[in-house]
Structures are given as C-alpha cells and as structure tokens.
Design a protein around this motif. Structure first.
Motif, mmCIF file in Angstrom:
data_model
loop_
_atom_site.group_PDB
_atom_site.id
_atom_site.type_symbol
_atom_site.label_atom_id
_atom_site.label_comp_id
_atom_site.label_asym_id
_atom_site.label_seq_id
_atom_site.Cartn_x
_atom_site.Cartn_y
_atom_site.Cartn_z
ATOM 1 N N ALA A 3 0.836 -1.200 0.000
ATOM 2 C CA ALA A 3 0.000 0.000 0.000
ATOM 3 C C ALA A 3 0.870 1.248 0.000
ATOM 4 C CB ALA A 3 -0.913 0.006 1.223
ATOM 5 N N VAL A 4 0.430 2.216 -0.763
ATOM 6 C CA VAL A 4 0.951 3.574 -0.678
ATOM 7 C C VAL A 4 -0.129 4.345 0.057
ATOM 8 C CG1 VAL A 4 1.629 5.637 -1.946
ATOM 9 C CG2 VAL A 4 2.261 3.382 -2.826
ATOM 10 N N VAL A 5 0.210 4.808 1.261
ATOM 11 C CA VAL A 5 -0.751 5.484 2.127
ATOM 12 C C VAL A 5 -0.398 6.967 2.151
ATOM 13 C CG1 VAL A 5 -1.696 5.602 4.470
ATOM 14 C CG2 VAL A 5 -0.939 3.398 3.531
ATOM 15 N N GLN A 6 -1.364 7.788 1.762
ATOM 16 C CA GLN A 6 -1.130 9.223 1.745
ATOM 17 C C GLN A 6 -2.146 9.925 2.632
ATOM 18 O OE1 GLN A 6 -1.157 9.635 -2.644
ATOM 19 N NE2 GLN A 6 0.905 10.436 -2.357
ATOM 20 N N ARG A 7 -1.622 10.759 3.527
ATOM 21 C CA ARG A 7 -2.507 11.610 4.322
ATOM 22 C C ARG A 7 -2.980 12.716 3.389
ATOM 23 N NH1 ARG A 7 0.086 14.787 9.251
ATOM 24 N NH2 ARG A 7 0.528 16.267 7.599
ATOM 25 N N VAL A 8 -4.291 12.878 3.290
ATOM 26 C CA VAL A 8 -4.824 13.814 2.309
ATOM 27 C C VAL A 8 -5.770 14.833 2.925
ATOM 28 C CG1 VAL A 8 -4.628 12.148 0.413
ATOM 29 C CG2 VAL A 8 -6.787 12.302 1.664
ATOM 30 N N LYS A 9 -5.831 15.986 2.280
ATOM 31 C CA LYS A 9 -6.866 16.977 2.597
ATOM 32 C C LYS A 9 -8.145 16.595 1.881
ATOM 33 C CE LYS A 9 -3.725 20.669 3.636
ATOM 34 N NZ LYS A 9 -3.474 22.075 3.650
ATOM 35 N N LEU A 30 -3.511 3.411 -2.065
ATOM 36 C CA LEU A 30 -3.345 2.681 -3.318
ATOM 37 C C LEU A 30 -2.912 1.288 -2.904
ATOM 38 C CD1 LEU A 30 -1.371 5.415 -5.295
ATOM 39 C CD2 LEU A 30 -3.845 5.024 -5.259
ATOM 40 N N LEU A 31 -3.699 0.269 -3.281
ATOM 41 C CA LEU A 31 -3.519 -1.086 -2.774
ATOM 42 C C LEU A 31 -3.155 -2.054 -3.887
ATOM 43 C CD1 LEU A 31 -3.908 -2.801 -0.124
ATOM 44 C CD2 LEU A 31 -6.193 -3.336 -1.032
ATOM 45 N N GLY A 32 -2.001 -2.713 -3.724
ATOM 46 C CA GLY A 32 -1.560 -3.736 -4.664
ATOM 47 C C GLY A 32 -1.635 -5.107 -4.032
ATOM 48 N N ILE A 33 -2.064 -6.096 -4.808
ATOM 49 C CA ILE A 33 -2.242 -7.448 -4.284
ATOM 50 C C ILE A 33 -1.326 -8.403 -5.025
ATOM 51 C CG2 ILE A 33 -3.911 -9.310 -3.932
ATOM 52 C CD1 ILE A 33 -6.056 -7.010 -3.858
ATOM 53 N N CYS A 34 -0.619 -9.211 -4.248
ATOM 54 C CA CYS A 34 0.379 -10.159 -4.755
ATOM 55 C C CYS A 34 -0.241 -11.552 -4.829
ATOM 56 C CB CYS A 34 1.566 -10.133 -3.796
ATOM 57 S SG CYS A 34 2.777 -11.418 -3.996
ATOM 58 N N PHE A 79 -2.494 -2.556 -9.188
ATOM 59 C CA PHE A 79 -1.618 -3.705 -9.399
ATOM 60 C C PHE A 79 -0.199 -3.297 -9.746
ATOM 61 C CE2 PHE A 79 -2.545 -2.919 -13.812
ATOM 62 C CZ PHE A 79 -1.463 -3.435 -14.506
ATOM 63 N N THR A 80 -0.005 -2.082 -10.245
ATOM 64 C CA THR A 80 1.343 -1.654 -10.644
ATOM 65 C C THR A 80 2.292 -1.490 -9.462
ATOM 66 O OG1 THR A 80 0.713 0.687 -10.683
ATOM 67 C CG2 THR A 80 0.511 -0.542 -12.756
ATOM 68 N N LEU A 81 1.780 -1.576 -8.232
ATOM 69 C CA LEU A 81 2.674 -1.539 -7.074
ATOM 70 C C LEU A 81 3.587 -2.758 -7.053
ATOM 71 C CD1 LEU A 81 0.375 -0.218 -4.216
ATOM 72 C CD2 LEU A 81 2.046 1.027 -5.573
ATOM 73 N N TYR A 82 3.228 -3.773 -7.821
ATOM 74 C CA TYR A 82 4.083 -4.960 -7.940
ATOM 75 C C TYR A 82 4.889 -4.962 -9.235
ATOM 76 C CZ TYR A 82 2.660 -7.025 -3.626
ATOM 77 O OH TYR A 82 2.485 -7.255 -2.293
ATOM 78 N N GLY A 83 5.013 -3.807 -9.868
ATOM 79 C CA GLY A 83 5.853 -3.698 -11.057
ATOM 80 C C GLY A 83 7.321 -3.832 -10.672
ATOM 81 N N ASP A 84 7.996 -4.774 -11.285
ATOM 82 C CA ASP A 84 9.413 -5.031 -10.995
ATOM 83 C C ASP A 84 10.246 -4.502 -12.160
ATOM 84 O OD1 ASP A 84 11.945 -6.020 -10.462
ATOM 85 O OD2 ASP A 84 11.263 -8.063 -10.044
ATOM 86 N N PHE A 93 5.056 -7.627 -14.192
ATOM 87 C CA PHE A 93 4.010 -7.699 -13.180
ATOM 88 C C PHE A 93 3.733 -9.137 -12.781
ATOM 89 C CE2 PHE A 93 3.218 -3.781 -15.574
ATOM 90 C CZ PHE A 93 3.346 -2.870 -14.542
ATOM 91 N N ILE A 94 4.745 -9.980 -12.882
ATOM 92 C CA ILE A 94 4.590 -11.406 -12.629
ATOM 93 C C ILE A 94 4.153 -11.714 -11.195
ATOM 94 C CG2 ILE A 94 6.996 -11.904 -12.026
ATOM 95 C CD1 ILE A 94 6.634 -14.418 -13.887
ATOM 96 N N GLU A 95 4.498 -10.857 -10.235
ATOM 97 C CA GLU A 95 4.136 -11.086 -8.833
ATOM 98 C C GLU A 95 2.733 -10.590 -8.492
ATOM 99 O OE1 GLU A 95 5.875 -12.899 -6.586
ATOM 100 O OE2 GLU A 95 7.154 -13.328 -8.310
ATOM 101 N N ALA A 96 2.169 -9.738 -9.342
ATOM 102 C CA ALA A 96 0.844 -9.184 -9.069
ATOM 103 C C ALA A 96 -0.231 -10.246 -9.305
ATOM 104 C CB ALA A 96 0.583 -7.979 -9.958
ATOM 105 N N LEU A 97 -1.216 -10.253 -8.430
ATOM 106 C CA LEU A 97 -2.366 -11.125 -8.609
ATOM 107 C C LEU A 97 -3.386 -10.357 -9.436
ATOM 108 C CD1 LEU A 97 -3.679 -13.847 -7.810
ATOM 109 C CD2 LEU A 97 -4.687 -12.658 -5.859
#
Length: 149
Positions: A3-9, A30-34, A79-84, A93-97
C-alpha cells in the motif's frame, strides 16, 4: 500486499469522467495485491493503516490515527505496485495477482475496513481510473505485508 498510504486533505477517483469515490481529510490508499497474499495479509495491512499514527496531535506531532481523528478512507486498487523494474526498463508484473482472485482480496480488505470505520470510499477494480490526491504534509508511507521494506 502493498500500500501507498497518503494523508490527504481530499481525494477522489473518477471513471469515464464520473466521480465514483470521494473523501475529505483522511487517507488515500493505493492497494496492490500479490499472488501470495492471504487473509492474514489483509488483516495486517488493514490494522496497520487504520492505526497508523500520522495525524498531528495538539502539539503538532504525528501521534494520532485515522480512528483518532475520525478521518475518511479511499481505497484504490493498483496492481502496478508490484511492477518489478530491476531488469530492463519495462516493468514485469509477474508477482501481481490479477482478475477475480485479486478482486476477492480487494473486496475483503475494503469490507474489513468498513467493519471498523463505517463508510469507506473505493475506486472501481480493474477500471481505468483518474485519481486526484491533495496530499497533506506531504505525508506518504509505503507498507508491505511481507515486510520487504
């Protein structure tokens, strides 16, 4: 699970020009699943995000959680959070589910967050989305349920 966690207004997500999820002050996730993720990964990340002390207290120190400040939550699948990109310049993106299996875990993550917070806004799984984020701070935290970083 990452996860990319951003504190937002504020933050919102649109599909085809229509706003489908929108929050005021709180967290954009932003949530990526493996392909190795399980319900244990969901529980770990949900607890970490909801209790992450990145909101300021009366003394200006990051000491309060989303629960403490009664903030809002927007969860967007990414899913791009698992981009290698360790090899070459094109991400693998082989690790992304993907597909239905990833959607089941995404929906379970959102459900568990709703069980605690009540209302949770979301994007549309698998859609081409436009996300607007007004970062507060800026404060951005990277989380990985496998604790790889």
């Amino acid at each position: 699970m990452r996860a990319v966690v951003q504190r937002v207004k504020s933050s919102k997500v649109q599909v085809d020009g229509k706003v489908i999820g929108s929050i005021e002050a709180g967290l954009n996730v932003l949530l990526g699943i493996c392909k190795d993720d399980t319900k244990d990964d969901i529980a770990y990340l949900k607890d970490k995000i909801i209790n992450l002390r990145i909101f300021e207290d009366e003394d200006g120190k990051m000491n309060k959680s989303l629960l403490d400040v009664k903030g809002e939550l927007l969860v967007v699948s990414q899913f791009t959070l698992y981009g290698d990109v360790r090899k070459g310049k094109r991400p693998s993106f082989i690790e992304a589910l993907g597909g239905d299996e990833a959607n089941v875990l995404y929906e379970e993550f959102v459900k568990q967050c709703k069980d605690i917070l009540g209302n949770v806004e979301t994007g549309e799984f698998g859609a081409d989305m436009e996300v607007t984020i007004i970062n507060d701070g800026p404060v951005t935290i990277l989380l990985d349920s496998k604790k790889t970083f």
